[in-house]
Design an enzyme around this catalytic site. Structure first.
Site, PDB file in Angstrom:
ATOM      1  N   ASP A  65      40.439  22.340 -17.145  1.00  0.00           N
ATOM      2  CA  ASP A  65      41.570  23.227 -17.397  1.00  0.00           C
ATOM      3  C   ASP A  65      42.665  23.020 -16.357  1.00  0.00           C
ATOM      4  O   ASP A  65      42.404  22.580 -15.229  1.00  0.00           O
ATOM      5  CB  ASP A  65      41.120  24.682 -17.377  1.00  0.00           C
ATOM      6  N   ASP A  66      43.895  23.324 -16.770  1.00  0.00           N
ATOM      7  CA  ASP A  66      45.061  23.340 -15.866  1.00  0.00           C
ATOM      8  C   ASP A  66      45.264  22.010 -15.138  1.00  0.00           C
ATOM      9  O   ASP A  66      45.444  21.962 -13.920  1.00  0.00           O
ATOM     10  CB  ASP A  66      44.935  24.485 -14.850  1.00  0.00           C
ATOM     11  N   TRP A 124      36.057  32.619 -22.435  1.00  0.00           N
ATOM     12  CA  TRP A 124      36.299  32.872 -21.005  1.00  0.00           C
ATOM     13  C   TRP A 124      37.463  33.857 -20.976  1.00  0.00           C
ATOM     14  O   TRP A 124      38.608  33.487 -21.154  1.00  0.00           O
ATOM     15  CB  TRP A 124      36.653  31.562 -20.308  1.00  0.00           C
ATOM     16  N   ASN A 177      40.182  36.292 -19.696  1.00  0.00           N
ATOM     17  CA  ASN A 177      41.027  36.525 -18.521  1.00  0.00           C
ATOM     18  C   ASN A 177      41.667  37.914 -18.501  1.00  0.00           C
ATOM     19  O   ASN A 177      42.632  38.137 -17.768  1.00  0.00           O
ATOM     20  CB  ASN A 177      42.138  35.468 -18.467  1.00  0.00           C
ATOM     21  N   ASN A 206      36.465  36.804 -16.530  1.00  0.00           N
ATOM     22  CA  ASN A 206      37.051  36.351 -15.274  1.00  0.00           C
ATOM     23  C   ASN A 206      37.639  37.578 -14.581  1.00  0.00           C
ATOM     24  O   ASN A 206      38.611  38.150 -15.065  1.00  0.00           O
ATOM     25  CB  ASN A 206      38.145  35.322 -15.560  1.00  0.00           C
TER      26      ASN A 206
END
Length: 448
Positions: A96-97, A200, A202, A235
């Site tokens: 990711d990212d 996931w 956030n 998260n």
């Protein structure tokens, strides 16, 4: 240890280790852990397993890995083998990212960026003996990052077709921080990935803005969702003590989903309700909030005095509700913040309605006073762990309340208090959640 105790108590079963401040998780992923670091990791793994929790070790090599390099692949295997030898049985590889571009060597070896990632993930999965839990976080991990769309993304199509079927794909929803998640909204990505995703979530993450905190309940996720997923990970806030309500209510949501699956929660009191879950979490949290605890769970050391607030006694549930309402969720203000904003907006535009204006101004000022008292209660409380984690936020709230109070007094031509006396001792920088300042109170509707 505290987090594992809480997770066990609330029926949660998985802990994923992937902290950004562990340099060997991302920036220095090629380096193995020292003997001392191994000891810390082993302690975490054993603690999780002793409480029936699955410990997932995550590694993020995507920033600089050369996918076609046999050397990098060997180093990746060495690192994960080291963690496996410590007793870890579940793993995640995260892409990711990161930038989509590939170096020349990778461009010559692979047909696409997705192909490069999938090839490495499949090999690592086989190398580890095909563990029962192996997670893969794609670079396009939510709908807004897919090009041109979820259903037409060549990247996701490659992941769905070529990633081994027992590898689980991580997904955050339509956005990086999704306001709502439903069964229908996940059907499209499940079709492309050819497997149910793992969410996931956030919703309560605050690592992208150090001025924000999210204390509200787990919300906007259908309990039936769990039947369409391979799992859900939350998260959390960076501050440990800020996660009591998020994790407690996540446990309530999970249990409600299990009851729904059994057909025991339809139309009854067992259906998940965020407000009821919040009340239950607050009730349980109050038992801990006034305990003499130090950060890390140790008993409080005896100290001299209580600081400038003098310690006004125990935190009350109404004070904690006020705090939660002011730091609620990323897409939604809580009741107390909504009330403040509504009153402030009305007071700014209705100074000509003198009698009504004074009544609402008085109510607004009283709420500002409650915020100041909340600050004093946190500072003077016995629970130092809560103080150290939440202090920057309650300090921000106090200062913003003082400025708001001063502004209302100015609007009322000094009938309540003189502006100068109210502002005495207030720092030059004000605001909470990075959105509010004294100037904004005078020029726009303002945001808490």
């Amino acid at each position: 240890m505290f987090v594992s105790v809480r997770m066990q108590r609330w029926g949660l079963n998985t802990y994923l280790y992937g902290p950004k401040d562990d340099l060997k998780h991302r920036l220095l992923w090629r380096e193995v852990y020292s003997p001392e670091e191994e000891g810390h990791l082993r302690t975490l793994i054993v603690e999780a397993q002793s409480r029936g929790l699955r410990f997932v070790y995550a590694l993020s090599p995507g920033q600089d890995i050369v996918f076609s390099s046999s050397c990098d692949l060997t180093l990746l295997k060495r690192k994960l083998r080291q963690v496996s030898d410590l007793g870890c049985q579940a793993f995640a590889i995260l892409f990711d990212d990161i930038d989509h571009s590939m170096c020349q060597a990778d461009s010559e070896a692979f047909s696409s960026f997705a192909h490069a990632q999938v090839t490495v993930a499949n090999e690592i999965y086989r190398f580890l003996g095909e563990p029962p839990v192996f997670l893969f976080c794609p670079t396009e991990y939510c709908g807004s990052l897919c090009s041109p769309s979820v259903s037409k993304s060549p990247y996701l199509q490659t992941v769905g077709e070529d990633l081994l079927p027992n590898i689980t794909v991580i997904w955050t929803g339509s956005k990086v921080i999704s306001r709502k998640l439903s069964v229908d909204c996940l059907a499209e990505v499940e079709s492309v990935l050819q497997r149910p995703p793992l969410i996931w979530d956030n919703l309560h993450a605050n690592d992208y803005d150090s001025r924000r905190l999210f204390l509200g309940p787990f919300k906007g996720r259908e309990p039936q969702l769990r039947n369409s997923l391979r799992g859900l990970l939350l998260n959390p806030n960076c501050e440990f003590e800020a996660n009591y309500i998020p994790l407690h209510t996540l446990g309530s949501w999970y249990r409600a989903g299990k009851e729904e699956k059994k057909g025991e929660g339809s139309g009854g009191k067992d259906e998940y309700c965020p407000d009821r879950a919040l009340s239950a979490a607050l009730h349980d949290w109050m038992d801990e909030l006034n305990q003499p605890l130090q950060p890390g769970g140790g008993p409080r050391q005896k100290t001299q005095g209580r600081g400038s607030c003098g310690g006004k006694g125990l935190l009350s549930e109404s004070q904690v509700r006020l705090l939660v309402g002011l730091y609620y969720l990323p897409h939604e203000h809580g009741p107390s913040a909504q009330r403040l904003l509504q009153d402030l907006t009305w007071l700014k535009t209705n100074c000509h309605l003198v009698d009504e204006w004074r009544g609402r101004a008085s109510r607004f000022m009283s709420l500002c006073e409650e915020i100041a008292e909340l600050h004093c209660s946190v500072v003077g409380g016995a629970n130092r762990a809560v103080l150290y984690d939440l202090y920057p936020y309650v300090w921000d709230l106090r200062n913003t309340a003082l400025v708001a109070k001063a502004f209302i007094c100015w609007l009322g031509e000094g009938e309540c208090l003189h502006l100068q006396s109210v502002l005495e001792g207030v720092p030059r920088v004000w605001g909470i959640m990075g959105e509010c300042s004294f100037t904004k109170f005078g020029t726009s509707s303002g945001n808490f």
